[in-house]
Each structure stands twice: as C-alpha cells, then as structure tokens.
Design a protein around this motif. Structure first.
Motif, PDB file in Angstrom:
ATOM      1  N   UNK A  66       0.844  -1.188   0.000  1.00  0.00           N
ATOM      2  CA  UNK A  66       0.000   0.000   0.000  1.00  0.00           C
ATOM      3  C   UNK A  66       0.886   1.247   0.000  1.00  0.00           C
ATOM      4  N   UNK A  67       0.271   2.341  -0.374  1.00  0.00           N
ATOM      5  CA  UNK A  67       0.921   3.641  -0.214  1.00  0.00           C
ATOM      6  C   UNK A  67       0.441   4.254   1.091  1.00  0.00           C
ATOM      7  N   UNK A  68       1.412   4.622   1.959  1.00  0.00           N
ATOM      8  CA  UNK A  68       1.113   5.194   3.258  1.00  0.00           C
ATOM      9  C   UNK A  68       1.601   6.636   3.328  1.00  0.00           C
ATOM     10  N   UNK A  69       0.920   7.416   4.139  1.00  0.00           N
ATOM     11  CA  UNK A  69       1.345   8.785   4.409  1.00  0.00           C
ATOM     12  C   UNK A  69       1.476   8.958   5.914  1.00  0.00           C
ATOM     13  N   UNK A  70       2.616   9.556   6.332  1.00  0.00           N
ATOM     14  CA  UNK A  70       2.879   9.740   7.756  1.00  0.00           C
ATOM     15  C   UNK A  70       1.957  10.836   8.286  1.00  0.00           C
ATOM     16  N   UNK A  71       1.083  10.430   9.210  1.00  0.00           N
ATOM     17  CA  UNK A  71       0.115  11.372   9.789  1.00  0.00           C
ATOM     18  C   UNK A  71       0.622  11.948  11.102  1.00  0.00           C
ATOM     19  N   UNK A  72       1.320  11.146  11.869  1.00  0.00           N
ATOM     20  CA  UNK A  72       1.856  11.587  13.153  1.00  0.00           C
ATOM     21  C   UNK A  72       3.155  10.833  13.411  1.00  0.00           C
ATOM     22  N   UNK A  73       4.180  11.536  13.875  1.00  0.00           N
ATOM     23  CA  UNK A  73       5.470  10.883  14.078  1.00  0.00           C
ATOM     24  C   UNK A  73       5.968  10.985  15.508  1.00  0.00           C
ATOM     25  N   UNK A  74       5.069  11.219  16.449  1.00  0.00           N
ATOM     26  CA  UNK A  74       5.424  11.225  17.864  1.00  0.00           C
ATOM     27  C   UNK A  74       5.171   9.848  18.451  1.00  0.00           C
ATOM     28  N   UNK A  75       6.158   9.305  19.167  1.00  0.00           N
ATOM     29  CA  UNK A  75       5.997   7.969  19.741  1.00  0.00           C
ATOM     30  C   UNK A  75       5.917   6.938  18.632  1.00  0.00           C
ATOM     31  N   UNK A  76       4.941   6.024  18.737  1.00  0.00           N
ATOM     32  CA  UNK A  76       4.736   5.054  17.660  1.00  0.00           C
ATOM     33  C   UNK A  76       4.145   5.804  16.477  1.00  0.00           C
ATOM     34  N   UNK A  77       4.791   5.754  15.319  1.00  0.00           N
ATOM     35  CA  UNK A  77       4.282   6.530  14.177  1.00  0.00           C
ATOM     36  C   UNK A  77       2.875   6.092  13.790  1.00  0.00           C
ATOM     37  N   UNK A  78       2.033   7.056  13.387  1.00  0.00           N
ATOM     38  CA  UNK A  78       0.676   6.791  12.936  1.00  0.00           C
ATOM     39  C   UNK A  78       0.608   7.055  11.434  1.00  0.00           C
ATOM     40  N   UNK A  79       0.214   6.048  10.691  1.00  0.00           N
ATOM     41  CA  UNK A  79       0.179   6.121   9.236  1.00  0.00           C
ATOM     42  C   UNK A  79      -1.254   6.055   8.726  1.00  0.00           C
ATOM     43  N   UNK A  81      -3.436   5.194   5.143  1.00  0.00           N
ATOM     44  CA  UNK A  81      -3.368   4.717   3.770  1.00  0.00           C
ATOM     45  C   UNK A  81      -3.791   5.855   2.863  1.00  0.00           C
ATOM     46  N   UNK A  82      -3.048   6.078   1.825  1.00  0.00           N
ATOM     47  CA  UNK A  82      -3.309   7.211   0.931  1.00  0.00           C
ATOM     48  C   UNK A  82      -4.740   7.156   0.429  1.00  0.00           C
ATOM     49  N   UNK A  83      -5.452   8.260   0.563  1.00  0.00           N
ATOM     50  CA  UNK A  83      -6.861   8.293   0.209  1.00  0.00           C
ATOM     51  C   UNK A  83      -7.015   8.210  -1.301  1.00  0.00           C
ATOM     52  N   UNK A  84      -7.435   7.067  -1.771  1.00  0.00           N
ATOM     53  CA  UNK A  84      -7.676   6.842  -3.199  1.00  0.00           C
ATOM     54  C   UNK A  84      -8.280   5.461  -3.329  1.00  0.00           C
ATOM     55  N   UNK A  85      -8.482   5.038  -4.528  1.00  0.00           N
ATOM     56  CA  UNK A  85      -9.005   3.700  -4.786  1.00  0.00           C
ATOM     57  C   UNK A  85      -7.965   2.689  -4.329  1.00  0.00           C
ATOM     58  N   UNK A  86      -8.172   2.069  -3.176  1.00  0.00           N
ATOM     59  CA  UNK A  86      -7.149   1.205  -2.594  1.00  0.00           C
ATOM     60  C   UNK A  86      -6.813   0.020  -3.488  1.00  0.00           C
ATOM     61  N   UNK A  87      -7.810  -0.509  -4.178  1.00  0.00           N
ATOM     62  CA  UNK A  87      -7.522  -1.642  -5.044  1.00  0.00           C
ATOM     63  C   UNK A  87      -6.574  -1.222  -6.174  1.00  0.00           C
ATOM     64  N   UNK A  88      -6.774  -0.004  -6.669  1.00  0.00           N
ATOM     65  CA  UNK A  88      -5.904   0.483  -7.744  1.00  0.00           C
ATOM     66  C   UNK A  88      -4.502   0.795  -7.242  1.00  0.00           C
ATOM     67  N   UNK A  89      -4.413   1.135  -5.932  1.00  0.00           N
ATOM     68  CA  UNK A  89      -3.119   1.522  -5.396  1.00  0.00           C
ATOM     69  C   UNK A  89      -2.318   0.342  -4.880  1.00  0.00           C
ATOM     70  N   UNK A  90      -2.922  -0.852  -4.808  1.00  0.00           N
ATOM     71  CA  UNK A  90      -2.132  -2.015  -4.440  1.00  0.00           C
ATOM     72  C   UNK A  90      -1.101  -2.237  -5.528  1.00  0.00           C
ATOM     73  N   UNK A  91       0.159  -2.171  -5.171  1.00  0.00           N
ATOM     74  CA  UNK A  91       1.208  -2.031  -6.177  1.00  0.00           C
ATOM     75  C   UNK A  91       1.893  -3.341  -6.469  1.00  0.00           C
TER      76      UNK A  91
END
Length: 607
Positions: A66-79, A81-91
């Motif tokens: 999947x394509x991930x985007x870092x949403x929060x990087x304090x402590x355990x990072x929170x990711x 999934x890039x908002x889009x058609x997830x099936x299309x983004x499975x690479x």
C-alpha cells in the motif's frame, strides 16, 4: 572512479543498497508491504530493506503493498493509507495507472515529470512527499534533466536533506557528471584569453581581466615541484651536478658518473686524468665558445670571475657540472643537447647523443634498470630524494611544503569561502558582493554576470563544480567522518586532478584521530595513468596499497622505501608494508566510513 565522484555517485545509487538510516517526517509518502498485523491497528511494515512498526488507521491485509502517508510521528508513528481507490493503489506493478492514481490522491497534475518521479520512487522503494513531487518537477524542467538521472539525483537530494533548489541540483550534477576540475579551469582560461583582445566596455574588460588574474593565481597555486622539477632534463642535470659535487661523498660522485656512462650519456674514461684533460681542451676550443656561453652563461671563457683556462681539469669539471642548471622547456633541452655533444667530442666520438624527450626518458629507464652496486644505488637514492623533497616550512603550523601548498590551493579555489564570510566581523560592512575577490569562487560570483553568454556558461558550470564539491566534502556516520576534496594540479606541465579522501573517528576538536585513520589518493598521471594510493593507519602503523596497471617498479620501490620509512619515523609513525597491485583490484577500496571499520552494524530508524 576518484573518491569525490564516487561520493557523488553514491548519492544516486544509495537507494539500491541496504539502508541503515530512515527518516520519515510528517507528510512523507512511501510504498510499503504489510509484513504482520498486530492488535490495536498496529502492523509491521517493510520499506525497502527495513522493517518499521507503526499504527495504521485502516483495515489491511498481510502480504499486500500500500501507499502510506505519515500522519503523526510522535511515539509510535501513525500512518494513513493514501486516500484513493485502494484496489488500484495495491502495487503489484509500478505501471502508469498506479502512478496516476497516486498523483490523483496527492492532488497533483498527471504529467510526464510527475509520473516519472512516482515510478522511480516505486521501483526504488523510496519515500517522497507531495511538495517534493511538485517542486522537483519544476526543478527538473528548468535544469533540462527530465530523465532517470535527474530523478535519481532529485530523490537522493531529498534523502540527504539537501534543499531542492536549482543551484543545489546543478552543483551536485556537476560533481557527479561534470568535466574534471582542471579541464574546466583550462577551458575557462583559454576563453578569457581570447576575450582580452575584444573591444568590450570598461566594465566587461575589467571583469575579464580580474577573473583571468584570479584564475591564473589558482592554476599557479596548483603547479607542483617548482623548486625541484622532476622532468628528464632536470633529472639528468641533477646527475651531472652529483658527478661534480665536491661536497658529496666520493661514492655518490662515482655512482653518478657510472650511471651516466651506462646510459651512454658520458663517454667511458671521462673521470680519469686523461678524460678530464680532454674535456678541458674541448671546453677551451674557440669553435665551442658559443655553446659554452649558452650552457653556462656566467662561466664562459670570457665571463667574469676566475678564468676557466687557469683551472685544473678536475676543478673545471667539478665547477661546470655543479653549475649546470638548464632552463625550463625546450631551451633547457637544447642546453642538455649541447653538453652531451661536448662530452662526446671530448671522448673522441663523432656521433653525438640525441636528447629528445623520448630518448631522455629511455636514458633514465636504462639507468634505473642497469643500476648495480652500492655507489650507483646511493646516487639514484640521492637523485630520487631530491625529486620528493618536502621539507617543513618555518610557519607556526609547521606544514610541509606540499601540505602548505595544498592548503593554499583549497583557499584559492574558495572551498572555505562561505566560512570566511561567516567569520567576518559584523561591523566590517563587507558584503559578499563587496569583498575582495581573493579566491576563485568569489571572483566567479562577482564577475560572472559581466561576461558574454558563452563564457558566462563556462564560468557558471565551474562555479557549480566548486559548490558541488563543498556540498559533498563531508559525511558523518556515527562516530566516523569522511572528508573528500579535489584540487587541480600541474605536474611538469601535465594538468590533472588530485582527489583526497580522509576517513576516521572524529575527535572532540573535529579533527580525525591520527592513530587510526585512512587516506585515499586518486591521481591520473601523464605516464603512469590511473593511480590510487590507499594509506591505512592503525596504531600509527602505516600500510600503503598502490593500485596501478604498470609493472611494479621494484628497483624504484627498493630505493624509495627506506626514505619513506625515515620520513614517517620523523612523525612518530612506522611503515608496515607497501603493496603494488593492478587497478582492477581496487574496486573494493572505496567504502563508506562505517564499512571501513569493523564493529559497526545495525539499524537506526528515525520517524
């Protein structure tokens, strides 16, 4: 490949090697594979060769990408999934459709530049950001580098934390792909010399003149061995001087005469009473006075001082030989040719010895190959030590002559230009535009805009080359530091670049630990070709590996090694060994600082 180019090349190739450090700031996007799912929406992700544990706010499947985007990087990072058609983004493949979906999810335009960058980041499994794609597309278009090389360099700049600016991109590009520094200096000098005869305005004429003067000072600073020239003419002249040097040990004098005789330069018997008497008669012949005046302008038969005719034959031979100092270039070669003709005439030989450059080189090779016995080896040793003279200066820092010259050359190039500006007192009122152009970089910055366009392009390329070297000059990994510089040199008229790379543990004052370090020298020489010297120091014990494709000069090494040992001992170092190997064996010489030392392994992840 020399150390500096290799350091630049490693920028664009580091993505294919095993990563040891990962930085994922907020907003960064990367493609990762779900390795394992844990409770509380936590998962182990694989990014390239690294595994990261993070909290993922989506229902995902293990084994999928999947394509991930870092949403929060304090402590355990929170990711996210890039908002889009997830099936299309499975690479499962980095095709254009997937890349287009990523651009759509990021709100970016679907164009050639953006698609190329996305596909590169996918294939190399590198993190990126929306701003990087947007700024990078503009940068690559302006640079005319909308290709794989450009995208690779752009991603490397992002990974190394370089600013995404046109100046930085061009500087790093020149460091990796540009012409050698010495070649660019020569090209710009030739162009400025051609402009000096043009009828420009006063301001443009002044710019050409001032930049040309600074450029010439830089080239002069890189001209080595001004006092102890090592070309064949002066090596032969030095042997003649040794043959007549009264202060030299008798074995050295006799060894020098023997070597000259073996090379066919001096007739046999010239060191006997009969030979010396014949030499005096030849020198005093009226038909030879023009040649004598040209060889020894201050010692001719009609010159001032004691008359040659009143000297004993042995005294005359010693006097003339010790004062034989040929001029530079072709004039010196002609003086040597005249001396050889006089010697052959004194020996009763009608056929003169020729002294072309190739023949003089052959003479020196013959001497080295045929040298035998203590006396000849002593003469050769004295000759070689004179070629490598590198005495310490009387300055406070006590640099050797060569080290002092290299330090001056670094200053002249402007590699410390910005740090020099930073040290200027705030009250001085000097701005970079009004400072004296006392180094090449400052002169380029000050006068480049006044040059006509074709020459301005050359000056700008040279400026980028210098700036690129500054950007790549240092790399810090843990306790170890790597420093690389490249300087232009002129060795007996041959222009080349010397690259030096230092590796070692950094001390508190910022210097490398002198007891445990490594120094790499890379040099392309006129006759020996590509040469690499790898100097490894452990507990002040020095091991040298020389990589060169010519046959190992056993005789030369035998004569030089004791001298090297002595000079190292003066600095409290000991010589362990000197090895000579072909160039193809040096492919593993260049390593990162941590790879050069054992005991450094592991992963450092920063999110």
């Amino acid at each position: 490949m020399d150390p500096l180019q290799l350091q630049a090349s490693s920028l664009t190739k580091s993505s294919t090697s095993r990563q040891t450090t990962l930085s994922l700031p907020k907003g960064q996007v990367f493609e990762g594979e779900i390795v394992k799912l844990f409770p509380n929406q936590t998962a182990a992700l694989r990014l390239g060769g690294m595994t990261v544990t993070a909290r993922v706010e989506a229902a995902l499947n293990a084994g999928q990408r999947y394509f991930f985007q870092v949403h929060q990087n304090d402590g355990i990072p929170r990711l996210q999934v890039l908002e889009a058609d997830q099936q299309a983004l499975k690479s499962s493949s980095a095709d254009q459709g997937n890349a287009a979906k990523v651009l759509q999810a990021l709100g970016l335009e679907e164009n050639k530049a953006n698609l190329s960058m996305i596909r590169h980041f996918q294939s190399e499994q590198l993190p990126f950001s929306k701003d990087m794609i947007r700024q990078g597309a503009v940068l690559l278009k302006q640079a005319g580098a909308m290709n794989q090389e450009g995208v690779q360099l752009l991603s490397a700049m992002n990974q190394k934390g370089f600013p995404l600016t046109q100046e930085t991109f061009q500087s790093l590009y020149q460091a990796e792909h540009g012409k050698p520094l010495s070649a660019q200096l020569q090209q710009l000098q030739n162009s400025l010399q051609q402009l000096q005869t043009s009828g420009f305005s006063d301001s443009r004429t002044a710019a050409v003149s001032n930049l040309g003067r600074t450029l010439q000072e830089t080239l002069s600073a890189g001209t080595m061995n001004l006092a102890g020239r090592t070309d064949q003419t002066n090596q032969l002249a030095r042997l003649f001087q040794l043959a007549g040097a009264e202060e030299a040990p008798g074995s050295v004098r006799s060894g020098a005469v023997s070597l000259l005789q073996k090379a066919g330069v001096m007739p046999a018997g010239m060191d006997t009473a009969e030979g010396l008497a014949a030499f005096k008669q030849t020198i005093l012949k009226p038909e030879n006075q023009t040649a004598v005046q040209q060889i020894w302008p201050e010692m001719g038969a009609g010159g001032s001082g004691r008359k040659l005719a009143s000297m004993e034959p042995a005294e005359m031979f010693q006097t003339l030989m010790t004062r034989f100092t040929p001029a530079k270039g072709e004039a010196g070669r002609q003086q040597l040719q005249q001396l050889l003709s006089l010697l052959q005439q004194a020996g009763g030989q009608s056929r003169g010895v020729q002294a072309s450059q190739d023949q003089m080189q052959q003479m020196m090779q013959t001497m080295l190959a045929r040298a035998s016995g203590t006396a000849e080896n002593q003469a050769l040793t004295v000759l070689l030590q004179g070629s490598f003279a590198n005495d310490r200066t009387s300055g406070a820092q006590g640099f050797s002559q060569t080290a002092g010259q290299l330090t001056q050359l670094l200053q002249q190039l402007g590699l410390h230009h910005e740090s020099g500006i930073a040290r200027q007192p705030a009250s001085s009122g000097n701005t970079p535009e009004h400072m004296n152009a006392d180094n090449l970089k400052q002169s380029l910055l000050q006068h480049m805009a006044s040059l006509p366009q074709p020459v301005r392009d050359q000056a700008e390329t040279l400026l980028h080359k210098i700036s690129g070297q500054q950007l790549l000059s240092q790399e810090q990994q843990g306790q170890y530091q790597q420093t690389a510089v490249q300087v232009p040199l002129s060795l007996a008229g041959f222009h080349t670049d010397l690259s030096i790379q230092w590796e070692g543990k950094r001390q508190e004052d910022g210097s490398l630990h002198p007891d445990h370090c490594r120094i790499l020298f890379y040099l392309e020489m006129e006759h020996l070709g590509e040469t690499v010297a790898d100097v490894q120091i452990q507990n002040r014990s020095v091991t040298v590996h020389v990589y060169n494709d010519t046959e190992k000069p056993d005789k030369l090494m035998e004569l030089i090694q004791p001298y090297l040992e002595k000079r190292l001992e003066e600095q409290n170092y000991s010589l362990n060994a000197v090895h000579w190997r072909p160039v193809n064996e040096e492919q593993n010489v260049y390593k990162t600082p941590t790879a050069s030392y054992s005991g450094w392994e592991g992963v450092d992840v920063r999110i």
